[in-house]
Design an enzyme around this catalytic site. Structure first.
Site, PDB file in Angstrom:
ATOM      1  N   ASP A  11     -81.642  36.857 -21.410  1.00  0.00           N
ATOM      2  CA  ASP A  11     -82.869  37.045 -22.181  1.00  0.00           C
ATOM      3  C   ASP A  11     -84.000  36.162 -21.675  1.00  0.00           C
ATOM      4  O   ASP A  11     -83.804  35.297 -20.822  1.00  0.00           O
ATOM      5  CB  ASP A  11     -82.614  36.765 -23.670  1.00  0.00           C
ATOM      6  CG  ASP A  11     -81.712  35.545 -23.898  1.00  0.00           C
ATOM      7  OD1 ASP A  11     -81.702  34.647 -23.036  1.00  0.00           O
ATOM      8  OD2 ASP A  11     -81.020  35.493 -24.929  1.00  0.00           O
ATOM      9  N   ASP A  54     -75.412  32.573 -36.687  1.00  0.00           N
ATOM     10  CA  ASP A  54     -75.317  33.862 -37.374  1.00  0.00           C
ATOM     11  C   ASP A  54     -74.597  34.912 -36.531  1.00  0.00           C
ATOM     12  O   ASP A  54     -74.603  36.099 -36.863  1.00  0.00           O
ATOM     13  CB  ASP A  54     -76.703  34.373 -37.777  1.00  0.00           C
ATOM     14  CG  ASP A  54     -77.620  34.612 -36.588  1.00  0.00           C
ATOM     15  OD1 ASP A  54     -77.182  34.394 -35.430  1.00  0.00           O
ATOM     16  OD2 ASP A  54     -78.781  35.022 -36.804  1.00  0.00           O
ATOM     17  N   HIS A  95     -75.247  35.931 -33.473  1.00  0.00           N
ATOM     18  CA  HIS A  95     -75.996  36.742 -32.508  1.00  0.00           C
ATOM     19  C   HIS A  95     -75.666  36.319 -31.080  1.00  0.00           C
ATOM     20  O   HIS A  95     -75.454  35.140 -30.809  1.00  0.00           O
ATOM     21  CB  HIS A  95     -77.505  36.669 -32.770  1.00  0.00           C
ATOM     22  CG  HIS A  95     -78.146  35.377 -32.351  1.00  0.00           C
ATOM     23  ND1 HIS A  95     -78.429  34.358 -33.234  1.00  0.00           N
ATOM     24  CD2 HIS A  95     -78.587  34.937 -31.143  1.00  0.00           C
ATOM     25  CE1 HIS A  95     -79.011  33.356 -32.598  1.00  0.00           C
ATOM     26  NE2 HIS A  95     -79.107  33.677 -31.314  1.00  0.00           N
ATOM     27  N   GLU A 146     -79.689  40.054 -32.775  1.00  0.00           N
ATOM     28  CA  GLU A 146     -79.542  39.378 -34.055  1.00  0.00           C
ATOM     29  C   GLU A 146     -78.896  40.301 -35.090  1.00  0.00           C
ATOM     30  O   GLU A 146     -78.650  41.480 -34.818  1.00  0.00           O
ATOM     31  CB  GLU A 146     -80.912  38.866 -34.486  1.00  0.00           C
ATOM     32  CG  GLU A 146     -81.485  37.933 -33.420  1.00  0.00           C
ATOM     33  CD  GLU A 146     -82.652  37.114 -33.875  1.00  0.00           C
ATOM     34  OE1 GLU A 146     -82.464  35.899 -33.973  1.00  0.00           O
ATOM     35  OE2 GLU A 146     -83.728  37.662 -34.123  1.00  0.00           O
TER      36      GLU A 146
END
EC number: 3.5.99.6
Length: 289
Positions: free
Chosen positions: A72, A141, A143, A148
């Site tokens: 990313d 979380d 991701h 996400e």
């Protein structure tokens, strides 16, 4: 699916680095056959990168015939911004090894057409023959990359708006000021990573223990994108003890019982230096029938 449990972060980092080293050496890359490696950013892989640099400097590993694809990049940050993932990779890894710059692929968050940049990235992966080993990290979380909660589990490389939790978590890298944190990013999709022939996910720290629990002990759920890798035929989760705090005792006991077998995956192989020495010695042997 394999779950590798080491006592400390440093041990988990070393195991992961040895695994990458062995996979590259076993692949035996060359001018006509490059090893393709997917890579993450963030604090979790730093220990692994340091060990890989050490292996290169010791003559145990070469990246001359390795192509990398990063997960990313932020949208709108200049490439030379200290918090861009381009800067991160060069400062923490690439400039310390013998990889050719043209063989490193990082998404351009300043491209005129962002979706075209994402589509081109997918094509570059295909042209390279796909990813042999994709290494990733996760957030608390669950991701992976910037996929996400709620992301499609068959998603491809695309433009993504960042969740507020991610922006808050990343503010520490931008002087604690939320207004400085990018709100969008380019990211590979879950499907992009799933296409790799092998996936290794690094999970360390107690703050990621619930995410590991969701990834290992519960079902596949797009609210915990890391859980998708239960369905990959060759997934290796590498974690430290702190990350296992939410797992059942019997789960931890089961996977620890497999460590004698799993540690064989990182047994020493011939290093580049040893191969060259053996080749040199064999060429000096007298001819015999």
């Amino acid at each position: 699916m394999k779950l590798i449990i080491l006592e400390h972060y440093s041990q988990a980092s070393e195991w992961a680095a040895k695994y990458i080293r062995n996979r590259i050496i076993q692949f035996n890359p060359g001018p006509e056959k490059y090893f393709t490696l997917g890579l993450p950013t963030g604090s979790t892989p730093l220990g692994c990168y340091k060990k890989l640099i050490e292996y290169y400097k010791n003559g145990d590993l070469s990246f001359k015939y390795v192509k990398t694809f990063n997960m990313d990049e932020y949208v709108g940050l200049p490439r030379d911004h200290p918090e861009s993932y381009h800067s991160f990779m060069w400062n923490n890894f690439f400039k310390h090894i013998d990889i050719h710059p043209e063989n490193t692929h990082i998404l351009d968050g300043n491209a005129v057409d962002l979706q075209a940049e994402c589509d081109a990235f997918e094509e570059k992966i295909k042209a390279a023959g796909g990813i042999e080993l994709f290494v990733g990290g996760i957030g608390p979380d669950g991701h992976i990359a910037f996929n996400e909660p709620g992301s499609s589990l068959v998603s491809r490389t695309r433009v993504k708006t960042l969740a507020m939790d991610t922006i808050l978590a990343n503010a520490r890298f931008f002087d604690g000021e939320l207004t400085k944190v990018p709100t969008m990013a380019l990211t590979v999709g879950v499907g992009t990573v799933m296409d790799a022939r092998e996936v290794m996910i690094l999970i360390t720290g107690a703050h990621k223990a619930f995410a590991l629990y969701k990834a290992i002990e519960e079902g596949v759920n797009h609210m915990w994108t890391v859980s998708a890798f239960q369905q990959h035929p060759r997934t290796v989760f590498v974690c430290d003890e702190d990350a296992t705090l939410e797992l059942k005792v019997k789960t931890v006991k089961y996977f620890k019982g497999l460590m004698l077998v799993h540690n064989k995956l990182v047994d020493p192989l011939y290093s580049i230096k040893e191969k060259e020495t053996e080749k040199s010695q064999s060429s000096k042997k007298p001819y015999s029938d």
